[in-house]
Design a protein around this motif. Structure first.
Motif, PDB file in Angstrom:
ATOM      1  N   LEU A  26       0.859  -1.085  -0.059  1.00 28.61           N
ATOM      2  CA  LEU A  26       0.076  -0.018   0.065  1.00 28.61           C
ATOM      3  C   LEU A  26       0.885   1.211   0.112  1.00 28.61           C
ATOM      4  N   SER A  27       2.010   1.249   0.766  1.00 33.80           N
ATOM      5  CA  SER A  27       3.009   2.299   0.755  1.00 33.80           C
ATOM      6  C   SER A  27       3.460   2.559  -0.577  1.00 33.80           C
ATOM      7  N   ALA A  28       3.687   1.408  -1.114  1.00 29.47           N
ATOM      8  CA  ALA A  28       4.386   1.526  -2.569  1.00 29.47           C
ATOM      9  C   ALA A  28       3.447   2.054  -3.675  1.00 29.47           C
ATOM     10  N   LEU A  29       2.018   1.546  -3.515  1.00 30.58           N
ATOM     11  CA  LEU A  29       1.201   2.094  -4.463  1.00 30.58           C
ATOM     12  C   LEU A  29       1.045   3.696  -4.210  1.00 30.58           C
ATOM     13  N   VAL A  30       0.908   4.075  -2.880  1.00 30.64           N
ATOM     14  CA  VAL A  30       0.923   5.661  -2.737  1.00 30.64           C
ATOM     15  C   VAL A  30       2.009   6.262  -3.426  1.00 30.64           C
ATOM     16  N   ILE A  31       3.351   5.751  -3.202  1.00 31.16           N
ATOM     17  CA  ILE A  31       4.388   6.381  -3.603  1.00 31.16           C
ATOM     18  C   ILE A  31       4.434   6.503  -5.198  1.00 31.16           C
ATOM     19  N   ALA A  32       3.927   5.310  -5.805  1.00 28.72           N
ATOM     20  CA  ALA A  32       3.838   5.331  -7.275  1.00 28.72           C
ATOM     21  C   ALA A  32       2.775   6.471  -7.807  1.00 28.72           C
ATOM     22  N   ALA A  33       1.621   6.138  -7.227  1.00 26.65           N
ATOM     23  CA  ALA A  33       0.411   7.166  -7.675  1.00 26.65           C
ATOM     24  C   ALA A  33       0.958   8.585  -7.778  1.00 26.65           C
ATOM     25  N   ASP A  34       1.346   8.824  -6.309  1.00 30.98           N
ATOM     26  CA  ASP A  34       2.045  10.246  -6.065  1.00 30.98           C
ATOM     27  C   ASP A  34       2.934  10.841  -7.028  1.00 30.98           C
ATOM     28  N   GLN A  35       3.932  10.034  -7.345  1.00 33.06           N
ATOM     29  CA  GLN A  35       5.042  10.251  -8.176  1.00 33.06           C
ATOM     30  C   GLN A  35       4.482  10.610  -9.749  1.00 33.06           C
ATOM     31  N   ILE A  36       3.816   9.462 -10.105  1.00 27.98           N
ATOM     32  CA  ILE A  36       3.168   9.635 -11.565  1.00 27.98           C
ATOM     33  C   ILE A  36       2.301  10.742 -11.695  1.00 27.98           C
ATOM     34  N   THR A  37       1.208  11.090 -10.822  1.00 31.88           N
ATOM     35  CA  THR A  37       0.422  12.206 -10.868  1.00 31.88           C
ATOM     36  C   THR A  37       1.333  13.398 -11.082  1.00 31.88           C
ATOM     37  N   PHE A  79      15.740  19.201   5.873  1.00 32.57           N
ATOM     38  CA  PHE A  79      15.342  19.157   7.008  1.00 32.57           C
ATOM     39  C   PHE A  79      14.167  18.485   6.925  1.00 32.57           C
ATOM     40  N   PHE A  80      13.187  18.799   5.958  1.00 31.65           N
ATOM     41  CA  PHE A  80      12.187  17.885   5.818  1.00 31.65           C
ATOM     42  C   PHE A  80      12.329  16.252   5.196  1.00 31.65           C
ATOM     43  N   VAL A  81      13.352  16.238   4.389  1.00 30.01           N
ATOM     44  CA  VAL A  81      13.735  14.950   3.772  1.00 30.01           C
ATOM     45  C   VAL A  81      14.254  14.136   5.224  1.00 30.01           C
ATOM     46  N   ALA A  82      15.052  14.665   6.087  1.00 31.20           N
ATOM     47  CA  ALA A  82      15.352  13.909   7.363  1.00 31.20           C
ATOM     48  C   ALA A  82      14.133  13.518   8.213  1.00 31.20           C
ATOM     49  N   LEU A  83      13.464  14.662   8.424  1.00 31.01           N
ATOM     50  CA  LEU A  83      12.274  14.481   9.220  1.00 31.01           C
ATOM     51  C   LEU A  83      11.143  13.196   8.577  1.00 31.01           C
ATOM     52  N   ALA A  84      11.168  13.021   7.206  1.00 29.44           N
ATOM     53  CA  ALA A  84      10.267  12.242   6.511  1.00 29.44           C
ATOM     54  C   ALA A  84      11.274  10.669   6.966  1.00 29.44           C
ATOM     55  N   VAL A  85      12.335  10.576   6.619  1.00 29.58           N
ATOM     56  CA  VAL A  85      13.160   9.605   6.934  1.00 29.58           C
ATOM     57  C   VAL A  85      12.894   9.008   8.648  1.00 29.58           C
ATOM     58  N   ALA A  86      13.111  10.026   9.360  1.00 28.76           N
ATOM     59  CA  ALA A  86      12.895   9.693  10.760  1.00 28.76           C
ATOM     60  C   ALA A  86      11.478   9.059  11.120  1.00 28.76           C
ATOM     61  N   ASN A 119       6.417  12.550  -0.658  1.00 26.12           N
ATOM     62  CA  ASN A 119       6.849  13.958  -0.483  1.00 26.12           C
ATOM     63  C   ASN A 119       8.005  14.242  -0.388  1.00 26.12           C
ATOM     64  N   ALA A 120       8.938  13.378   0.523  1.00 26.08           N
ATOM     65  CA  ALA A 120      10.140  13.431   0.684  1.00 26.08           C
ATOM     66  C   ALA A 120      11.091  13.151  -0.671  1.00 26.08           C
ATOM     67  N   ILE A 121      10.513  12.176  -1.548  1.00 25.06           N
ATOM     68  CA  ILE A 121      11.190  12.079  -2.847  1.00 25.06           C
ATOM     69  C   ILE A 121      11.289  13.372  -3.537  1.00 25.06           C
ATOM     70  N   ASP A 122      10.084  14.169  -3.539  1.00 27.49           N
ATOM     71  CA  ASP A 122      10.034  15.361  -4.163  1.00 27.49           C
ATOM     72  C   ASP A 122      11.152  16.534  -3.472  1.00 27.49           C
ATOM     73  N   ARG A 123      11.178  16.439  -2.439  1.00 21.88           N
ATOM     74  CA  ARG A 123      12.145  17.514  -1.692  1.00 21.88           C
ATOM     75  C   ARG A 123      13.416  17.125  -2.098  1.00 21.88           C
ATOM     76  N   ALA A 124      13.779  15.836  -1.980  1.00 23.03           N
ATOM     77  CA  ALA A 124      15.182  15.462  -2.371  1.00 23.03           C
ATOM     78  C   ALA A 124      15.557  15.967  -4.079  1.00 23.03           C
ATOM     79  N   ALA A 125      14.522  15.322  -4.808  1.00 20.39           N
ATOM     80  CA  ALA A 125      14.795  15.472  -6.256  1.00 20.39           C
ATOM     81  C   ALA A 125      14.567  16.921  -6.678  1.00 20.39           C
ATOM     82  N   ARG A 126      13.651  17.529  -6.288  1.00 24.16           N
ATOM     83  CA  ARG A 126      13.410  19.115  -6.689  1.00 24.16           C
ATOM     84  C   ARG A 126      13.551  20.060  -5.808  1.00 24.16           C
ATOM     85  N   GLY A 127      13.642  20.033  -4.399  1.00 29.27           N
ATOM     86  CA  GLY A 127      13.902  20.877  -3.685  1.00 29.27           C
ATOM     87  C   GLY A 127      12.428  21.555  -3.142  1.00 29.27           C
ATOM     88  N   PHE A 128      11.279  21.243  -3.496  1.00 26.67           N
ATOM     89  CA  PHE A 128       9.961  21.296  -2.901  1.00 26.67           C
ATOM     90  C   PHE A 128       9.241  20.255  -3.275  1.00 26.67           C
TER      91      PHE A 128
END
Length: 169
Positions: A26-37, A79-86, A119-128
């Motif tokens: 379910l987590s993987a599905l959310v990540i895929a749908a999020d990044q594709i959209t 900061f947000f990437v680190a927070l998301a990883v935690a 959202n962490a993927i976005d922040r790491a890849a795009r900065g926002f």
């Protein structure tokens, strides 16, 4: 032959192996749908472009450099990437320790995990974070959001529902 009474080496009474790991789909599905959209919106809209879908809903490309409702806007994305990883590590530990039969909690944690990592993927890849769902009524606009945000909110709602359910002990 001596029987050990050491409780640390005894098998977990809950049948613990990789408890709730099967919910990670379910987590993987959310990540895929999020990044594709998000990629579809980025490929087809310029910043602040708007596509009306209904009288109360637009697709509007926006960049969020902050957290929910743009709080902490301007803070470093790392900061947000680190927070998301935690948060992700905490959720994985919680899922691992949580009883297998409590599906509502496992699903809610999987949704929150997928949303946080999306959202962490976005922040790491795009900065926002790319936001694009623009809900509005008579000139009032709810802050733009995305699939990851929706998964986090749905996960939190499901967690609340689980907390309100009567328990049999």
């Amino acid at each position: 032959m001596t029987l050990s009474t050491d409780k640390t080496s005894a098998p977990d009474e809950r049948g613990f192996q990789l408890q709730n790991v099967h919910w990670l789909w379910l987590s993987a599905l959310v990540i895929a749908a999020d990044q594709i959209t998000k990629q579809l919106v980025v490929n087809n809209l310029d910043l602040f472009d708007r596509i009306p879908l209904f009288s109360w809903l637009n697709l509007t490309l926006m960049h969020n450099t902050g957290a929910a409702f743009s709080i902490f806007a301007g803070a470093t994305p790392w900061f947000f990437v680190a927070l998301a990883v935690a948060v992700a590590v905490g959720i994985l530990v919680w899922m691992r320790r949580h009883p297998h039969g409590e599906r509502l909690v496992a699903a809610s944690l999987a949704l929150i995990l997928g949303g946080a990592l999306g959202n962490a993927i976005d922040r790491a890849a795009r900065g926002f974070v790319v936001d694009f769902v623009d809900f509005h009524i008579q000139g009032w606009h709810y802050p733009a959001f995305n699939v990851a945000d929706s998964a986090i909110v749905l996960g939190a709602i499901l967690m609340g529902v689980d907390m309100l359910r009567p328990r049999r002990y």
